[in-house]
Design a protein around this motif. Structure first.
Motif, PDB file in Angstrom:
ATOM      1  N   ASP A 163     -38.245 -33.257  -7.175  1.00  0.00           N
ATOM      2  CA  ASP A 163     -38.710 -34.300  -6.257  1.00  0.00           C
ATOM      3  C   ASP A 163     -39.169 -33.616  -4.974  1.00  0.00           C
ATOM      4  OD1 ASP A 163     -39.182 -36.366  -4.540  1.00  0.00           O
ATOM      5  OD2 ASP A 163     -37.286 -37.409  -4.912  1.00  0.00           O
ATOM      6  N   SER A 219     -40.296 -34.636  -2.272  1.00  0.00           N
ATOM      7  CA  SER A 219     -39.925 -35.296  -1.019  1.00  0.00           C
ATOM      8  C   SER A 219     -38.573 -34.827  -0.495  1.00  0.00           C
ATOM      9  CB  SER A 219     -39.912 -36.816  -1.205  1.00  0.00           C
ATOM     10  OG  SER A 219     -38.843 -37.214  -2.054  1.00  0.00           O
ATOM     11  N   ARG A 256     -41.884 -27.080   0.033  1.00  0.00           N
ATOM     12  CA  ARG A 256     -42.921 -27.869  -0.633  1.00  0.00           C
ATOM     13  C   ARG A 256     -44.239 -27.097  -0.685  1.00  0.00           C
ATOM     14  NH1 ARG A 256     -43.563 -34.336   0.209  1.00  0.00           N
ATOM     15  NH2 ARG A 256     -45.039 -34.728  -1.480  1.00  0.00           N
ATOM     16  N   ILE A 305     -51.446 -36.086  -5.334  1.00  0.00           N
ATOM     17  CA  ILE A 305     -50.708 -37.348  -5.400  1.00  0.00           C
ATOM     18  C   ILE A 305     -51.448 -38.312  -6.329  1.00  0.00           C
ATOM     19  CG2 ILE A 305     -49.866 -39.343  -4.122  1.00  0.00           C
ATOM     20  CD1 ILE A 305     -48.313 -36.756  -3.617  1.00  0.00           C
ATOM     21  N   GLU A 354     -45.375 -44.555  -4.450  1.00  0.00           N
ATOM     22  CA  GLU A 354     -44.137 -43.791  -4.552  1.00  0.00           C
ATOM     23  C   GLU A 354     -44.333 -42.304  -4.242  1.00  0.00           C
ATOM     24  OE1 GLU A 354     -40.971 -45.101  -5.342  1.00  0.00           O
ATOM     25  OE2 GLU A 354     -42.025 -46.983  -4.958  1.00  0.00           O
ATOM     26  N   SER A 355     -45.549 -41.921  -3.869  1.00  0.00           N
ATOM     27  CA  SER A 355     -45.880 -40.516  -3.545  1.00  0.00           C
ATOM     28  C   SER A 355     -45.500 -39.578  -4.689  1.00  0.00           C
ATOM     29  CB  SER A 355     -45.192 -40.081  -2.243  1.00  0.00           C
ATOM     30  OG  SER A 355     -45.679 -40.828  -1.151  1.00  0.00           O
ATOM     31  N   SER A 391     -46.526 -36.978  -7.547  1.00  0.00           N
ATOM     32  CA  SER A 391     -47.595 -36.004  -7.774  1.00  0.00           C
ATOM     33  C   SER A 391     -47.869 -35.808  -9.258  1.00  0.00           C
ATOM     34  CB  SER A 391     -47.210 -34.662  -7.154  1.00  0.00           C
ATOM     35  OG  SER A 391     -46.115 -34.091  -7.852  1.00  0.00           O
TER      36      SER A 391
END
Length: 484
Positions: free
Chosen positions: A379, A381, A388, A401, A406-407, A409
């Motif tokens: 995840d 995020s 990241r 994305i 929900e962002s 990828s």
């Protein structure tokens, strides 16, 4: 070949049993009529880890609930599944019914539920400010919690698969019989299977399989429950699971946070006929009931933030009890039937109980190496900016994305498809990484996710489905370019 054990049903209970049995030297198969795990009762419930105060003392439900609650936190840690021990409040809105809180407190104490406490209405409102003034008392259960039910089911199955368990999907058990040598035969739409032992974890169809092999009958009523799911903007509306006092049909319409930041409201409880075991439609009457019942305990419900409604089915056995273990007149056949609430909470304990029973009955020996952990999808995020950026440098797909709500990828979607027992349709992707689970409910990201599924699975777009079976999305091409 002849398997040692075949589990019929890849829901959370069947997958928990399979994982437990994967500890041992045995040939094990899980079959399911759907195209993925978590496609029946397990995919549509309240995702709550219950404390265990409402089960009758001495019942199998009580035993499995309390033990399952105890097991859940270390299991979720081992399998990399989001879990929060939020605690729950069961609220009372009538002084005449305060005695019911005392009854549940005493029942919970008899079941061994830790930390139970009866509190006043003011104390409850201090914990949950949105409770109405009508609330005069509550039962506080600190051991209750919330979990991602999809990922728990998927993680149990993935871990079983990693430890050598086979999974056959789109395989429906149609007839069972035992030969003179004690071997079980299972006729399916994909041919015949042979096994030393059968575990009947078939959800709302478990009574039909049981009644094929035993003169001692059981009966399951499909009980439909409808829900509202609210947008993440409602995060914090409630911080604990809020229950009404229960009725004979169940725990009532609750309001709970989810581990993903949404708010869940429901369910209803409506018994269906035997021929409606796949009926998961929502109804206007059911959704109106949710609005009415939830508003009795909580003020200013943010129902304008509903992003979807859905329904699930509970396998209600006539005696309101889990039916687990040996079946009279059918040696080698084991029931895992009548698994309704608190079935999700109980799943780890059901796995432990049935796994241990079958290990002893078949004389199975432990493996020298058993992998008890599993790592979930990355995840991004949760990573620092530097982490990241490094991930995207190594795997550029994590910088693309696909699901804006929900962002999510492309890298996460690829992981959902490529990992053990990976996604094969849109809902499979959604359950694993939430692409399509946000405010627009896949309105924007579906075409891109379909393209990725098509490419990864080597299937034309016409063969990509929403949720298996006949749920094709593309039914034909409007234009064909000739000569290219």
């Amino acid at each position: 070949m002849t398997y040692d054990v075949i589990v019929i049903g890849a829901g959370v209970s069947g997958s928990a049993v399979a994982r437990e049995l994967s500890r041992y030297e045995a040939e094990i198969l899980v079959m399911d009529r759907a195209d993925d795990v978590c496609c029946g009762t397990s995919k549509a419930n309240s995702a709550i880890v219950h404390a265990g105060y409402d089960c009758m003392p001495g019942s199998m439900m009580a035993r499995m609930n309390v033990r399952g609650n105890e097991m859940m936190e270390p299991l979720a840690r081992d399998l990399d599944v989001p879990f929060e021990r939020t605690g729950s409040l069961l609220v009372c809105t009538s002084k005449e019914r305060l005695g019911g809180l005392r009854d549940l407190f005493e029942r919970g104490a008899a079941n061994g539920v830790p930390g139970l406490k009866i509190i006043s209405g003011d104390e409850a409102r201090a914990m949950e400010p949105q409770l109405t003034d009508a609330v005069v008392g509550a039962l506080w259960a600190p051991s209750a919690g919330i979990i991602n039910v999809f990922l728990l089911n998927i993680a149990l199955a993935e871990n079983a698969f990693t430890n050598g368990v086979d999974f056959h999907f789109n395989t429906r058990a149609e007839r069972l019989w035992q030969d003179e040598g004690g071997v079980w035969h299972i006729r399916t739409n994909n041919g015949e299977y042979r096994t030393r032992a059968v575990i009947n974890a078939a959800g709302v169809y478990a009574d039909r399989l049981h009644n094929m092999v035993s003169a001692t009958r059981i009966h399951i009523t499909p009980r439909r429950g409808e829900y509202f799911l609210l947008d993440r903007t409602t995060a914090g509306y409630v911080r604990h699971v809020v229950f009404p006092q229960p009725t004979e049909l169940g725990k009532g319409v609750l309001v709970t946070p989810t581990v993903d930041g949404n708010t869940l409201v429901g369910p209803t409880a409506f018994d269906l006929a035997d021929d409606q075991r796949d009926d998961v439609e929502t109804t206007q009457a059911g959704l109106d009931t949710i609005r009415e019942k939830a508003s009795e305990n909580l003020r200013d419900l943010p129902l304008r933030q509903v992003i979807t409604s859905f329904a699930g089915l509970r396998a209600h056995e006539d005696r309101h009890e889990f039916v687990l273990g040996h079946v009279e007149g059918a040696p080698g056949f084991y029931d895992c039937a009548g698994i309704e609430s608190p079935g999700l909470t109980s799943a780890p304990a059901i796995g432990e109980y049935l796994g241990g029973m079958i290990k002893d009955d078949l004389g199975l020996s432990s493996k020298d190496v058993w992998v008890h952990t599993r790592t979930g999808t990355v995840d991004p995020s949760l990573l620092t900016l530097a982490e990241r950026n490094e991930l995207i440098r190594r795997e550029p797909a994590y910088g693309q994305i696909v699901c804006r709500c929900e962002s999510v990828s492309e890298g996460e979607i690829l992981d959902a498809i490529r990992r053990p027992l990976g996604a094969r349709d849109l809902d499979g992707v959604k359950r694993r990484v939430r692409a399509g689970a946000g405010r627009c409910q896949a309105g924007f990201c579906s075409p891109r996710v379909m393209d990725i599924l098509s490419r990864e699975l080597g299937l034309p777009l016409e063969e990509i489905r929403k949720s298996g079976g006949a749920s094709r999305i593309v039914v034909g091409r409007t234009k064909e370019v000739q000569g290219q």
